[in-house]
Design a protein around this motif. Structure first.
Motif: not given
Length: 281
Positions: A160-171, A188-197
């Protein structure tokens, strides 16, 4: 003195027997002579030598920084593969290790020529990864200041913007790390990792697409919009009501197999025109 007298004197000198000198004296005499004649002078180093040395040090230092900043590693003469997607459609990429990537529009990825042994990818943009399992060679995706490490699974990485990153895990499961941080996060499946600022959060997301008592044609539209394949079924089936749950990143062949078993139909897939035709058995 006349020439005649000079000749006589020279003859006397010539006929005089030479006096033999001791070896020690000859050695000392030679050392004294050579010290005066062959006196070593200190070598002057020209100013440009220092400039050249300084440039070399700076060059080596910069080379070290460039290599250390390159997350893919590899040798200096290593070849790199860069794949970009300047189109408005998803680009399917088959990696050398049999992993598959769905590269979104305006995204770019990069990997080295020894990818099967060094499964590292540098990503800019968004991509979905279906990773071939290989316990000996972890699969790593570098995006911004984050690193996603897996052995074999399905996940999406979004920059994303300003060096942000999102990771969604399906399996499966993945491990997340952030630059200059000693912490790591296991998803784990169904979890989203969000890195922002510089902050990290882990949230749940709905990884399924649910169809609750809707006409089958709604499912066929979803397949067309998601996978880009036109689906043709006997007309009598399209208005049948269906309740179905699909993983958002379910493989197309699995979706087709599910529908075929549900309605006892035989599917035929035409890859050239991207069309699936179901026929009665």
């Amino acid at each position: 003195m006349k020439d005649k007298d000079i000749d006589k004197e020279l003859k006397k000198v010539w006929e005089v027997e030479a006096i033999r000198q001791p070896d020690e004296r000859k050695e000392a005499s030679w050392n004294d002579f050579s010290a005066k004649v062959f006196e070593k002078k200190p070598r002057k180093i020209k100013p440009w030598y220092y400039a050249a040395a300084a440039i070399l040090v700076v060059f080596l230092s910069l080379s070290g920084v460039l290599l250390s900043d390159n997350p893919l590693g590899g040798k200096s003469d290593m070849a790199y593969t860069i794949v970009e997607n300047p189109t408005t459609k998803v680009k399917l990429i088959n990696l050398p290790d049999s992993s598959v990537v769905e590269l979104q529009p305006n995204a770019k990825l990069e990997y080295t020529s020894d990818f099967t042994d060094n499964r590292k990818i540098n990503l800019n943009g968004t991509a979905f990864f279906k990773v071939h399992k290989d316990k000996k060679h972890p699969f790593r995706v570098f995006c911004g200041e984050t690193t996603t490490t897996v052995l074999g699974t399905c996940f999406t990485v979004t920059e994303g913007e300003e060096n942000s990153v999102s990771v969604k895990l399906y399996e499966g499961s993945v491990q997340m790390t952030v630059k200059d941080s000693s912490h790591n996060w296991l998803l784990y499946p169904g979890e989203e990792f969000i890195y922002n600022k510089k902050a990290v959060t882990v949230e749940a997301f709905n990884r399924f697409k649910d169809f609750d008592n809707v006409p089958l044609k709604s499912v066929l539209k979803y397949i067309r919009d998601t996978y880009g394949y036109e689906v043709v079924m006997p007309q009598s089936y399209t208005n049948m009501q269906v309740t179905l749950r699909l993983n958002e990143k379910e493989n197309l062949t699995d979706v087709i197999h599910i529908l075929a078993e549900m309605y006892n139909l035989t599917p035929q897939i035409n890859e050239e025109i991207k069309k699936v035709t179901f026929k009665q058995r």
